[in-house]
Design a protein around this motif. Structure first.
Motif, short mmCIF file in Angstrom:
data_model
loop_
_atom_site.label_atom_id
_atom_site.label_comp_id
_atom_site.label_asym_id
_atom_site.label_seq_id
_atom_site.Cartn_x
_atom_site.Cartn_y
_atom_site.Cartn_z
N ASP A 168 0.84 -1.19 0.00
CA ASP A 168 0.00 0.00 0.00
C ASP A 168 0.88 1.25 0.00
OD1 ASP A 168 -2.21 -1.66 0.14
OD2 ASP A 168 -2.45 -1.44 2.31
N ALA A 169 0.30 2.37 -0.45
CA ALA A 169 1.08 3.60 -0.58
C ALA A 169 0.23 4.80 -0.20
CB ALA A 169 1.58 3.74 -2.01
N TYR A 170 0.87 5.95 -0.04
CA TYR A 170 0.18 7.19 0.28
C TYR A 170 0.92 8.37 -0.34
CZ TYR A 170 3.94 7.65 3.69
OH TYR A 170 5.17 7.73 4.27
N ILE A 171 0.21 9.47 -0.48
CA ILE A 171 0.80 10.75 -0.88
C ILE A 171 -0.13 11.84 -0.36
CG2 ILE A 171 -0.33 10.77 -3.15
CD1 ILE A 171 2.22 12.22 -4.22
N PHE A 172 0.45 12.90 0.20
CA PHE A 172 -0.37 14.01 0.68
C PHE A 172 0.47 15.27 0.86
CE2 PHE A 172 0.97 11.61 4.43
CZ PHE A 172 1.43 12.60 5.31
N ASP A 173 -0.23 16.38 0.93
CA ASP A 173 0.38 17.67 1.23
C ASP A 173 0.66 17.69 2.73
OD1 ASP A 173 0.79 20.39 1.94
OD2 ASP A 173 -0.41 21.07 0.24
N SER A 174 1.92 17.82 3.09
CA SER A 174 2.32 17.73 4.50
C SER A 174 1.84 18.89 5.35
CB SER A 174 3.84 17.62 4.61
OG SER A 174 4.31 16.57 3.80
N ARG A 175 1.26 19.91 4.70
CA ARG A 175 0.67 20.99 5.47
C ARG A 175 -0.63 20.53 6.13
NH1 ARG A 175 1.05 25.37 0.75
NH2 ARG A 175 0.27 23.50 -0.27
N ARG A 176 -1.18 19.41 5.65
CA ARG A 176 -2.35 18.82 6.32
C ARG A 176 -1.86 18.10 7.58
NH1 ARG A 176 -5.27 15.04 2.20
NH2 ARG A 176 -6.85 14.99 3.84
N PRO A 177 -2.45 18.36 8.74
CA PRO A 177 -1.99 17.71 9.97
C PRO A 177 -2.05 16.19 9.84
CG PRO A 177 -3.49 19.51 10.47
CD PRO A 177 -3.54 19.31 8.99
N HIS A 178 -0.98 15.52 10.30
CA HIS A 178 -0.89 14.08 10.12
C HIS A 178 -0.19 13.39 11.27
CE1 HIS A 178 2.50 16.05 8.09
NE2 HIS A 178 3.22 14.98 8.40
N ARG A 179 -0.33 12.06 11.28
CA ARG A 179 0.22 11.22 12.35
C ARG A 179 0.44 9.82 11.79
NH1 ARG A 179 -3.33 9.50 17.71
NH2 ARG A 179 -1.68 8.41 18.84
N PHE A 180 1.53 9.16 12.23
CA PHE A 180 1.83 7.78 11.86
C PHE A 180 1.88 6.95 13.15
CE2 PHE A 180 3.22 10.24 8.33
CZ PHE A 180 3.19 9.42 7.22
N ARG A 181 1.22 5.77 13.12
CA ARG A 181 1.17 4.96 14.33
C ARG A 181 1.11 3.49 13.97
NH1 ARG A 181 -3.50 4.27 18.64
NH2 ARG A 181 -4.83 4.60 16.83
N ASN A 182 2.00 2.69 14.54
CA ASN A 182 1.98 1.24 14.33
C ASN A 182 1.03 0.64 15.36
OD1 ASN A 182 2.35 -1.49 14.07
ND2 ASN A 182 4.57 -1.42 14.08
N ILE A 183 -0.15 0.25 14.90
CA ILE A 183 -1.13 -0.34 15.80
C ILE A 183 -1.09 -1.86 15.75
CG2 ILE A 183 -2.67 1.66 15.73
CD1 ILE A 183 -4.39 0.10 13.70
N GLY A 184 -0.19 -2.41 14.94
CA GLY A 184 -0.09 -3.85 14.80
C GLY A 184 0.82 -4.48 15.85
#
Length: 199
Positions: A168-184
């Motif tokens: 899977d992949a992603y792309i976004f404008d980093s000015r949008r608030p974001h978060r990465f979290r390993n829930i696995g």
């Protein structure tokens, strides 16, 4: 999480670096806290290395110092390189510490490219189970994209939340608030690109 730079295998003392930078800017802890929108107690605890900030809180504090993540974690001047061997990549990693923001999980970022030399940065990101960029979403002037190579990662971008797995992949404008979290329950590895570099 406690952020450390792994250049030359030396730990980056985030507390001392923050205190020195604050004093260089002639700010008290209270003044910096007011500028950054955090408590002066948080700054005091970080400077004493009793706790370490999430990515979001560190960005807020550095914003109060008008300093970028790039400048904060900047290694000594290095000549531009074209190739790196395994083990040579500059790294920023988190390490578990005691305190309200500590999760015990580690997040490691291996970096190719730097803001003072390149328009693009690549990251090899490793998230232990439970690793998190922090409960507060953060943003920066950039655009980023990535592929999940191993494990699962929950990514929040604005109001969107998605769990991505291998391929899977992603792309976004980093000015949008974001978060990465390993829930696995397994380690997650992501390879991402960011332009322009932000740290």
């Amino acid at each position: 999480m406690k952020w450390t730079s792994m250049a030359d295998d030396d730990d980056f003392d985030i507390g001392t670096r923050l205190r020195n930078l604050r004093q260089l800017k002639k700010l008290s802890q209270r003044q910096l806290a007011a500028r950054a929108g955090v408590t002066n107690g948080l700054i005091s605890m970080i400077e004493q290395n009793k706790i370490s900030p999430s990515v979001a809180n560190l960005k807020k504090i550095l914003g109060g110092l008008t300093t970028s993540m790039v400048d904060f974690f900047q290694e000594d001047a290095e000549e531009p390189k074209t190739f790196w061997r395994d083990g040579e990549l500059p790294s920023i990693r988190s390490a578990a510490v005691h305190g309200p923001e500590a999760t015990g999980a580690k997040l490691s970022l291996l970096r190719v490219g730097r803001a003072d030399q390149n328009n693009l940065m690549l990251l090899h990101e490793t998230y232990d189970p439970g690793a998190d960029t922090g409960p507060t979403l953060y943003s920066h002037e950039s655009e980023e994209a990535g592929f999940v190579l191993e494990g699962e990662i929950e990514i929040t971008v604005g109001e969107e939340v998605e769990v991505l797995g291998p391929g899977d992949a992603y792309i976004f404008d980093s000015r949008r608030p974001h978060r990465f979290r390993n829930i696995g329950k397994k380690r997650c590895i992501v390879v991402s690109a960011c332009t322009p570099p932000t740290f």
